[in-house]
Design an enzyme around this catalytic site. Structure first.
Site, PDB file in Angstrom:
ATOM      1  N   HIS A  44      27.109 -14.844  -7.101  1.00 52.18           N
ATOM      2  CA  HIS A  44      27.714 -16.367  -7.079  1.00 52.18           C
ATOM      3  C   HIS A  44      28.121 -16.967  -7.627  1.00 52.18           C
ATOM      4  CE1 HIS A  44      22.913 -16.389  -5.475  1.00 52.18           C
ATOM      5  NE2 HIS A  44      22.595 -14.946  -6.487  1.00 52.18           N
ATOM      6  N   ASN A  95      16.787 -19.301  -4.898  1.00 51.34           N
ATOM      7  CA  ASN A  95      17.173 -18.900  -3.796  1.00 51.34           C
ATOM      8  C   ASN A  95      17.485 -20.432  -2.334  1.00 51.34           C
ATOM      9  OD1 ASN A  95      19.661 -17.444  -4.733  1.00 51.34           O
ATOM     10  ND2 ASN A  95      18.848 -15.229  -3.674  1.00 51.34           N
ATOM     11  N   TYR A 116      21.010 -11.221 -16.685  1.00 50.61           N
ATOM     12  CA  TYR A 116      21.550 -12.587 -16.771  1.00 50.61           C
ATOM     13  C   TYR A 116      21.234 -12.582 -18.455  1.00 50.61           C
ATOM     14  CZ  TYR A 116      19.917 -13.286 -12.096  1.00 50.61           C
ATOM     15  OH  TYR A 116      19.133 -13.426 -10.640  1.00 50.61           O
TER      16      TYR A 116
END
Ligand code: HDE
Length: 697
Positions: A80, A153, A367
């Site tokens: 991304h 998404n 993350y």
């Protein structure tokens, strides 16, 4: 010795070749300083020993400027990396207090600020906007109870079921590690080698090969949280939830040939579209929808709701619309906001909770971890775009780039400093603090330590079949053709038959069309881990069945040249604007077009730099002479040919007909005269035209 000189406002003479204000003048914005606040006297010349002598190490102004520049880039996201973002708000339109105690869902009409970043997955930060790829749809809600990140998404399922496989997926899809290509695309050996060996990818592959993976704009994509999450109310009752974002303008995609040409026409097609839409006040908007269900419903399904390769069709469980998302402000600075924003699915607020989805569980670790290497400090949460808009108080201290200056001695807890008149710092709150949902829910939460997957995860094909059979014939042709396109780029001979062997479990016709398109013999079916079941087709999964016929938010290209009719042009531009779309005038010379009445206007774009791919529909308005001139310009012929080939509405005046003839634009649906019928025609694409303009699998 040569006197140091500045260029004056006329730009004449001197050692520099830039225009700068005269020596000693002050700009209205204030004085230029170093990062230490020292005023800079000269931002054009480094400090030298004599006019032709060496630059001096002493020049702290130069050294600081170059030093800072040298470190301007930070590591890009491993996935991304290419993204575009905007600020906006979420407005609740349905009171959800019975279902969740999350503060942002309590009061109808209340707005919560958000920052939303869209992205492609595989390409680097500087790659193009329109490869065939999944798009990220990450929303940071700055709620009064802290930040909630819904990191989703534009496709409701994922390639894999377990976080263990994510590094393999990403390694396989990104550019191959020895040759460093292809950039941003999955059409290469390593991706298909891996995917064909991983039957669980099949459902997602059918989506990735569909037009969902080539969206028209970021404004016209759906978004999905994918995983099953929980909402938890005041009484501690949990409801399972799947999150959906539904675009106000409907779902719109381009077609593959158009996507390919867009990569040349405008690398920043999606970024520009988002920026321009917001800048012009045409704010992108989505509805937030929820699929809410309980344990009993989950157990009644023939697939597992903890499996991220499965969805729940809307026909089985309707989507309840509860709010809207509006993006109304572009970032002020790309790096500070879009690049530095750090999303994390682990950021949730009281009233929202996780489930045991093994893909989600892995994301909860990843993350936060990746932000440290990307942003270089554990204090990245203090960067303005990441900072919550509610108070943050704890005993965490120090670390690189610490921006806060905590006062006093209270950096530990418990403490009794307040008894001494000192500030003892914040305390935990068992009532309002975050509580993890406690009940084990049908799933065994205490058990043997096993590296296994749940039984129903072994069904890899039922939902791929469901997706395939929910598409229109035109969409099916696009899917089959995309498999052919991608697998045709694979040089490893064992891979295409293996992939087709998997597709045989989805649908025989699909497998046959792909094998035919590749020119290979039909392989044997790869035995499935679990036999696929037949599910009822779901119209909600098709783009074409749900397309909104509107020209709102669309961009209409108008090709003109010297002599084009001034009155018709003016009327057309007014009508397009009134319908909520954007007109864009294209001409051979951008700076000057002389219209029929002698009026001289500027065009918005030059012909070669504004191919018809960048428009949703086109109009061609030419005089007889203008048309004659354009018949000698390949770009003009291609303009009309591509608009027609990309199934768009094409309108023209009678004098433009020779150009249409030369471009092979045939009469039929969507090929209209330049009158009131054009705006209606421009509201859609003409799928029925496709079999006449290209061969599909
Ligand atoms: Fe991500 N993903 N992901 N992902 N993901 C990242 O975090 C990861 C997955 C998604 O605009 C990374 O800050 C793992 C599913 C978006 O900044 C990283 C797994 C979904 C974005 C990461 C997944 C996503 C990311 C890279 C499997 C849809 C961009 C940089 C267990 C629901 C957010 C970063 C933005 C970004 C890891 C699977 C969506 C490495 C380990 C499923 C939209 O942490």
């Amino acid at each position: 010795m040569v006197e140091k000189t500045f260029d004056n406002e006329l730009g004449a003479g001197g050692e520099t070749h830039q225009r700068v204000p005269e020596k000693g003048s002050h700009s209205a914005e204030g004085h230029l300083t170093t990062n230490q606040g020292i005023r800079v006297s000269d931002n054009q010349n480094s400090l030298k020993s004599g006019s032709r002598g060496p630059t001096l190490l002493e020049d702290f102004v130069l050294r600081e400027k170059i030093f800072h520049f040298d470190h301007e880039r930070i590591p890009e996201r491993i996935v991304h990396a290419r993204g575009s973002a905007a600020h906006g708000y979420f407005e609740l339109t349905q009171d959800l207090s019975g279902i969740t105690k999350a503060d942002l869902f309590q009061r109808k009409g209340e707005k919560t600020p958000v920052f939303v970043r869209f992205s492609t997955v595989a390409g680097g930060a500087g790659s193009v906007d329109t490869p065939r790829d999944v798009r990220g749809f990450a929303v940071k809600f700055y709620t009064k109870q802290g930040n909630w990140d819904l990191v989703g998404n534009n496709i409701p399922v994922f390639f894999i079921q377990d976080a263990m496989k994510f590094p393999d997926l990403v390694h396989a899809v990104k550019m191959e590690s020895d040759r460093a290509y292809p950039q941003a695309g999955s059409a290469h050996d390593t991706f298909w080698d891996w995917a064909s060996l991983m039957p669980e990818t099949t459902h997602m592959l059918t989506w990735a090969m569909s037009d969902r993976a080539i969206p028209r704009s970021l404004r016209t994509m759906e978004g999905f949280g994918i995983h099953t999450y929980r909402l938890v109310n005041e009484a501690g009752k949990s409801t399972f939830v799947k999150f959906h974002w539904k675009p106000k303008l409907g779902i719109q995609s381009v077609i593959w040939d158009e996507a390919l040409k867009l990569q040349a026409a405008d690398n920043d097609f999606h970024r520009r579209d988002l920026y321009e839409a917001i800048a012009s006040g045409s704010f992108p908007e989505w509805e937030l929808g929820l699929q809410l269900f309980d344990e009993e419903f989950a157990n009644s399904l023939p697939y597992d709701v903890l499996d991220a390769t499965k969805l729940i069709p809307e026909e089985v469980l309707p989507v309840k619309i509860v709010g809207r998302l509006v993006l109304d402000r572009n970032p002020d600075n790309f790096f500070a906001e879009t690049e530095q924003v750090a999303y994390c699915p682990a950021n949730i607020v009281p009233g929202i909770d996780f489930t045991n989805d093994p893909l989600l569980q892995g994301r909860l670790f990843s993350y936060l971890d990746t932000q440290k290497s990307r942003l270089g400090t554990a204090n990245f949460h203090q960067i303005p775009i990441n900072a919550p808009k509610c108070p943050v108080m704890n005993f965490q201290r120090d670390g690189q780039m610490q921006m806060n200056v905590p006062k006093g001695r209270a950096n530990y807890e418990p403490n009794s400093l307040s008894a001494h008149g000192e500030d003892g710092g914040p305390r935990e709150c068992p009532v309002t603090g975050f509580h993890t949902f406690e009940k084990s829910s049908g799933v065994e939460e205490q058990g043997d330590k096993l590296r296994v997957r749940a039984e129903l995860f072994a069904d890899h094909y039922s939902q791929a079949r469901l997706f395939w059979k929910s598409q229109t014939p035109s969409e099916q042709a696009h899917i089959a053709s995309s498999f052919v396109f991608e697998l045709s780029k694979v040089a490893l001979e064992q891979v295409p038959p293996r992939m087709v062997g998997n597709l045989l479990n989805v649908d025989e016709d699909l497998a046959k069309r792909v094998a035919d398109g590749l020119g290979i013999d039909m392989p044997k079916k790869n035995p499935p881990a679990r036999d696929a079941i037949d599910m009822d087709a779901s119209a909600a999964l098709s783009i074409q069945k749900n397309m909104k016929e509107t020209i709102e938010g669309r961009k209409i290209g108008i090709l003109i040249a010297d002599g084009s009719d001034a009155k018709i042009l003016k009327g057309l531009i007014t009508d397009i604007k009134e319908a909520g779309a954007t007109p864009f005038v294209v001409a051979p010379k951008v700076g000057k077009v002389v219209l029929s009445d002698g009026q001289v206007i500027k065009a918005d774009g030059q012909l070669a730099g504004s191919p018809s791919q960048i428009f949703d529909a086109v109009a061609i308005l030419l005089s007889g002479d203008g048309c004659k001139m354009l018949l000698k310009q390949g770009a003009a012929i291609q303009w009309a040919m591509d608009a027609f080939g990309h199934l768009k509405a094409v309108a023209s005046n009678p004098d433009a007909q020779p150009l249409l003839d030369k471009a092979g634009v045939e009469p039929g649906d969507g090929v209209v005269p330049l009158d009131a019928s054009f705006l209606r025609a421009a509201a859609k694409r003409y799928w029925d035209r496709e079999p006449n303009v290209r061969m599909l699998a």
